[in-house]
Design a protein around this motif. Structure first.
Motif, PDB file in Angstrom:
ATOM      1  N   PRO A 183      27.738  10.136 -45.892  1.00 43.83           N
ATOM      2  CA  PRO A 183      27.216   9.348 -45.747  1.00 43.83           C
ATOM      3  C   PRO A 183      28.061   7.555 -45.355  1.00 43.83           C
ATOM      4  CG  PRO A 183      27.051  10.431 -47.686  1.00 43.83           C
ATOM      5  CD  PRO A 183      27.572  10.953 -47.175  1.00 43.83           C
ATOM      6  N   ARG A 184      26.725   6.617 -44.355  1.00 40.66           N
ATOM      7  CA  ARG A 184      27.870   5.647 -43.968  1.00 40.66           C
ATOM      8  C   ARG A 184      28.178   4.653 -45.374  1.00 40.66           C
ATOM      9  NH1 ARG A 184      23.527   2.143 -41.133  1.00 40.66           N
ATOM     10  NH2 ARG A 184      22.266   2.477 -43.022  1.00 40.66           N
ATOM     11  N   GLN A 185      29.472   4.663 -44.840  1.00 40.56           N
ATOM     12  CA  GLN A 185      30.006   3.708 -45.731  1.00 40.56           C
ATOM     13  C   GLN A 185      29.992   2.240 -45.757  1.00 40.56           C
ATOM     14  OE1 GLN A 185      33.741   5.608 -46.066  1.00 40.56           O
ATOM     15  NE2 GLN A 185      33.436   7.604 -47.201  1.00 40.56           N
ATOM     16  N   TRP A 186      30.000   1.435 -47.031  1.00 42.75           N
ATOM     17  CA  TRP A 186      30.389  -0.030 -46.771  1.00 42.75           C
ATOM     18  C   TRP A 186      31.682  -0.355 -47.398  1.00 42.75           C
ATOM     19  CZ3 TRP A 186      26.356  -3.015 -44.464  1.00 42.75           C
ATOM     20  CH2 TRP A 186      25.061  -1.889 -44.140  1.00 42.75           C
ATOM     21  N   ASN A 228      31.857  -4.846 -36.321  1.00 43.91           N
ATOM     22  CA  ASN A 228      31.480  -3.394 -36.492  1.00 43.91           C
ATOM     23  C   ASN A 228      30.442  -3.514 -36.775  1.00 43.91           C
ATOM     24  OD1 ASN A 228      33.753  -1.118 -35.907  1.00 43.91           O
ATOM     25  ND2 ASN A 228      34.687  -2.886 -37.315  1.00 43.91           N
ATOM     26  N   LEU A 229      29.933  -4.497 -38.495  1.00 45.63           N
ATOM     27  CA  LEU A 229      28.405  -4.294 -38.651  1.00 45.63           C
ATOM     28  C   LEU A 229      27.909  -4.791 -37.744  1.00 45.63           C
ATOM     29  CD1 LEU A 229      26.329  -4.406 -40.992  1.00 45.63           C
ATOM     30  CD2 LEU A 229      27.514  -6.094 -41.687  1.00 45.63           C
ATOM     31  N   LEU A 230      28.053  -6.444 -37.686  1.00 49.69           N
ATOM     32  CA  LEU A 230      27.801  -7.113 -36.026  1.00 49.69           C
ATOM     33  C   LEU A 230      27.280  -6.014 -34.791  1.00 49.69           C
ATOM     34  CD1 LEU A 230      29.356 -10.283 -36.470  1.00 49.69           C
ATOM     35  CD2 LEU A 230      26.873  -9.970 -37.440  1.00 49.69           C
ATOM     36  N   ALA A 231      28.175  -5.469 -34.659  1.00 51.25           N
ATOM     37  CA  ALA A 231      27.629  -4.750 -33.213  1.00 51.25           C
ATOM     38  C   ALA A 231      26.790  -3.051 -33.658  1.00 51.25           C
ATOM     39  CB  ALA A 231      29.283  -3.881 -32.680  1.00 51.25           C
ATOM     40  N   MET A 232      26.820  -2.686 -35.189  1.00 54.88           N
ATOM     41  CA  MET A 232      26.082  -1.502 -35.444  1.00 54.88           C
ATOM     42  C   MET A 232      24.046  -2.754 -35.509  1.00 54.88           C
ATOM     43  SD  MET A 232      25.310   0.385 -38.899  1.00 54.88           S
ATOM     44  CE  MET A 232      24.826  -1.187 -39.768  1.00 54.88           C
ATOM     45  N   ILE A 233      24.219  -3.619 -35.872  1.00 58.50           N
ATOM     46  CA  ILE A 233      23.005  -4.396 -36.173  1.00 58.50           C
ATOM     47  C   ILE A 233      22.587  -4.829 -34.522  1.00 58.50           C
ATOM     48  CG2 ILE A 233      21.505  -6.512 -36.704  1.00 58.50           C
ATOM     49  CD1 ILE A 233      23.547  -6.338 -38.950  1.00 58.50           C
ATOM     50  N   TYR A 283      19.334  -0.386 -45.308  1.00 59.21           N
ATOM     51  CA  TYR A 283      20.679  -0.671 -46.043  1.00 59.21           C
ATOM     52  C   TYR A 283      20.111  -0.995 -47.416  1.00 59.21           C
ATOM     53  CZ  TYR A 283      22.415  -2.375 -41.321  1.00 59.21           C
ATOM     54  OH  TYR A 283      21.829  -2.715 -39.589  1.00 59.21           O
ATOM     55  N   ALA A 284      19.288  -1.804 -47.861  1.00 60.00           N
ATOM     56  CA  ALA A 284      18.641  -1.864 -49.111  1.00 60.00           C
ATOM     57  C   ALA A 284      18.235  -0.736 -49.831  1.00 60.00           C
ATOM     58  CB  ALA A 284      17.226  -3.159 -49.525  1.00 60.00           C
ATOM     59  N   ARG A 285      18.707   0.613 -49.469  1.00 52.55           N
ATOM     60  CA  ARG A 285      17.799   1.755 -49.584  1.00 52.55           C
ATOM     61  C   ARG A 285      19.718   2.299 -50.314  1.00 52.55           C
ATOM     62  NH1 ARG A 285      13.771   2.461 -46.317  1.00 52.55           N
ATOM     63  NH2 ARG A 285      14.844   3.575 -44.572  1.00 52.55           N
ATOM     64  N   ASN A 310      13.680  -5.943 -39.582  1.00 53.18           N
ATOM     65  CA  ASN A 310      12.834  -5.146 -41.257  1.00 53.18           C
ATOM     66  C   ASN A 310      13.219  -3.528 -41.341  1.00 53.18           C
ATOM     67  OD1 ASN A 310      11.248  -4.872 -38.738  1.00 53.18           O
ATOM     68  ND2 ASN A 310       9.668  -4.484 -40.615  1.00 53.18           N
ATOM     69  N   ARG A 311      13.679  -3.078 -40.456  1.00 51.23           N
ATOM     70  CA  ARG A 311      12.982  -1.477 -40.680  1.00 51.23           C
ATOM     71  C   ARG A 311      14.810  -1.416 -41.164  1.00 51.23           C
ATOM     72  NH1 ARG A 311       9.937   2.124 -36.550  1.00 51.23           N
ATOM     73  NH2 ARG A 311       8.105   1.159 -36.173  1.00 51.23           N
ATOM     74  N   GLN A 312      16.045  -2.106 -40.328  1.00 49.68           N
ATOM     75  CA  GLN A 312      17.077  -2.137 -40.377  1.00 49.68           C
ATOM     76  C   GLN A 312      17.544  -2.745 -42.003  1.00 49.68           C
ATOM     77  OE1 GLN A 312      20.363  -3.395 -37.610  1.00 49.68           O
ATOM     78  NE2 GLN A 312      18.351  -3.398 -36.810  1.00 49.68           N
ATOM     79  N   SER A 313      16.729  -3.502 -42.273  1.00 51.52           N
ATOM     80  CA  SER A 313      16.729  -4.072 -44.089  1.00 51.52           C
ATOM     81  C   SER A 313      17.014  -3.452 -44.519  1.00 51.52           C
ATOM     82  CB  SER A 313      16.042  -5.158 -43.977  1.00 51.52           C
ATOM     83  OG  SER A 313      15.768  -6.386 -45.017  1.00 51.52           O
ATOM     84  N   ASP A 314      15.446  -2.467 -44.188  1.00 50.74           N
ATOM     85  CA  ASP A 314      15.081  -1.371 -45.579  1.00 50.74           C
ATOM     86  C   ASP A 314      15.707  -0.776 -45.703  1.00 50.74           C
ATOM     87  OD1 ASP A 314      13.382  -3.295 -46.060  1.00 50.74           O
ATOM     88  OD2 ASP A 314      11.623  -1.883 -44.841  1.00 50.74           O
TER      89      ASP A 314
END
Length: 528
Positions: A150-153, A189-194, A212-214, A206-210
């Motif tokens: 899973p994606r790691q932060w 990297n986060l900005l490029a992903m967005i 990330y919240a999960r 809004n879907r990206q925000s949801d």
């Protein structure tokens, strides 16, 4: 071994049971082989459709591919579910107690070699389970399973230590490194992903925000939107360089598509335009690039403004807004019009397919002969292409024109086939321009491919929020589509550019363009 109580004891019953088992096995094998043949047929058909450049319209072709892939997914899933959930055991070999071999499955390709391997050893017995003797290793069998992490932060802490001189008591501290966003907390990297998710995969914020919240990261839509706006402004100099590179081409592909624009209480139909430079069909050394523009409507003033300083070749459809560009007295010079044979063929192909018109089918067959001859010279130099065209393709074009004009005189002007022929005959000079210049292509597919993502993505993001949002999207499309045209991963490129652009000399900004960046990355990899 004692026989079960329900085993028949007479020879006729045994023969009947064996015959029934053989029939059931043959039926199962027939079903398996039929499903396997259908799967192979669907895969081959999908591959042919994806490879076919000059078939039906791109929109129709994509819908057909989607339907076939859905059918293929359903077939393979159903077969896998049936095989896994089968309640009956494997059929026994009639001559012994060993189970019959399973149905033959296609050989699977090995998993990618560049992926890291995690070795998990199944514990072996300490002693022989039969006699308790000491075991000696003979070898091992390895089964590979594809897995995902899973994606790691993570939080990167940039530490700048302060030091004081014991002699003069001067405090020394390294300067702060450049950050993509001033006083921002988002890494490159986060900005490029967005950015790539929004403009490359058409995933709204809004879907990206949801999403990330999960994963436990609370990023509001307004925060992400602020980052997108800041990054767009930072990358604007690269957009300007890409636009200049595209406008320096001797030939451009031009096209546009609709985008819904949010207005007061409703949505209006706005436009996104693209002008693509792609010299690869005639062996040109210049890298490809795509320039995008946004407008609130489709009036002719927009392409006239977009191409105000251009005086080369424009491959486009028969949109009337381009006509002013082809006028002889235009400054800095008239643009040469080159029509798209795929557009002309599309009208005839539809009549041949839907109306079953024999004359339309014959016209499509003649056009396909021209396409077949053209494929052989794709990638050759402009001079070589022109020589082959004048020798081999020009006679086919002359023959088709004579045939089409003859058939056109016999048809009513209200006939759909006559209208399709009229579309080509009234623009015959533009359609035959490729016979005089080896740089011209038969189709405008390069521009249509550049707009394909927008045509599909607008179903996800529904509408552009404002005119400024449309302009911002056009700028980001220029970056991402140009990266894809040069076989560059947009996310990796944007991440590296965002990390470096703040401290990069303005005079060397061209080094960050996708084609130069790709060369530099290859040189670094070779050196490593």
């Amino acid at each position: 071994m004692a026989a079960p109580d329900d085993t028949p004891d007479d020879i006729d019953a045994l023969r009947a049971a064996l015959a029934a088992e053989q029939v059931a096995r043959r039926e199962a094998e027939a079903r398996a082989s039929g499903a396997e043949a259908l799967v192979l047929q669907l895969k081959l058909l999908i591959a042919k459709l994806k490879h076919d450049k000059f078939g039906a319209s791109s929109e129709r072709g994509r819908k057909l591919i989607d339907q076939l892939e859905l059918q293929l997914d359903e077939l393979v899933t159903a077969a896998s579910e049936a095989a896994t959930g089968a309640e009956n055991p494997a059929p026994k070999d009639p001559t012994g107690d060993h189970p019959a071999p399973p149905a033959r499955k296609p050989v699977r390709a090995p998993l990618p070699a560049h992926l890291p391997r995690e070795r998990v050893v199944v514990p072996a017995p300490a002693a022989c389970p039969c006699c308790g003797g000491k075991l000696s290793k003979l070898g091992e069998d390895i089964t590979e399973t594809l897995e995902v992490i899973p994606r790691q932060w993570k939080v990167v802490q940039t530490v700048r230590e302060r030091f004081s001189c014991r002699s003069c008591e001067v405090i020394t501290q390294p300067p702060a490194p450049f950050h993509p966003i001033l006083r921002g907390r988002a890494g490159p990297n986060l900005l490029a992903m967005i950015l790539e998710a929004k403009f490359g995969q058409h995933l709204p914020l809004n879907r990206q925000s949801d999403s990330y919240a999960r994963e436990g990261i609370e990023l509001s839509v307004s925060t992400i939107a602020d980052w997108v706006g800041t990054c767009t402004a930072m990358l604007a100099p690269l957009v300007t360089l890409i636009d200049a590179h595209a406008m320096a081409a001797g030939r451009l592909h031009g096209d546009d598509t609709t985008v819904p624009l949010l207005a007061k209480g409703q949505t209006v139909t706005a436009r996104v335009w693209t002008y693509v430079r792609d010299d690869r069909p005639f062996g040109g050394p210049a890298p490809p690039a795509a320039m995008f523009r946004y407008s609130r409507d489709r009036t002719g003033e927009h392409p006239q403004r977009h191409l105000a300083g251009y005086a080369g070749i424009l491959q486009a459809d028969a949109y009337a807004g381009f006509n002013e560009l082809y006028m002889p007295g235009r400054k800095p010079g008239p643009i040469t019009e080159a029509a798209c044979w795929a557009h002309g063929r599309r009208k005839l192909f539809k009549l041949a397919e839907v109306a079953r018109a024999p004359l339309a089918a014959e016209a499509v067959r003649r056009i396909d002969r021209i396409f077949d001859a053209e494929r052989a010279i794709n990638g050759l130099s402009a001079e070589q292409r022109l020589a082959v065209r004048q020798q081999d393709i020009a006679p086919l074009v002359v023959e088709m024109e004579c045939w089409m004009r003859e058939q056109y005189t016999r048809l009513s002007r209200h006939n759909d086939l006559a209208k399709a022929m009229h579309y080509m005959l009234t623009r015959w000079t533009a359609f035959t321009a490729f016979l005089k210049d080896g740089r011209i292509c038969l189709t405008n597919n390069a521009a249509e491919r550049a707009l394909r993502g927008i045509a599909l993505g607008r179903k996800s993001w529904l509408f552009a929020g404002s005119d400024r949002g449309g302009e911002r999207a056009a700028a980001m499309y220029s970056l991402i589509v140009t990266a894809k045209l040069n076989d560059v991963d947009p996310r990796a490129w944007l991440a590296d550019v965002l990390a470096r652009i703040a401290g990069h000399p303005a005079s060397q900004l061209h080094e960050l363009l996708p084609w130069h960046w790709k060369t530099a990355q290859a040189q670094q990899a070779a050196a490593a």
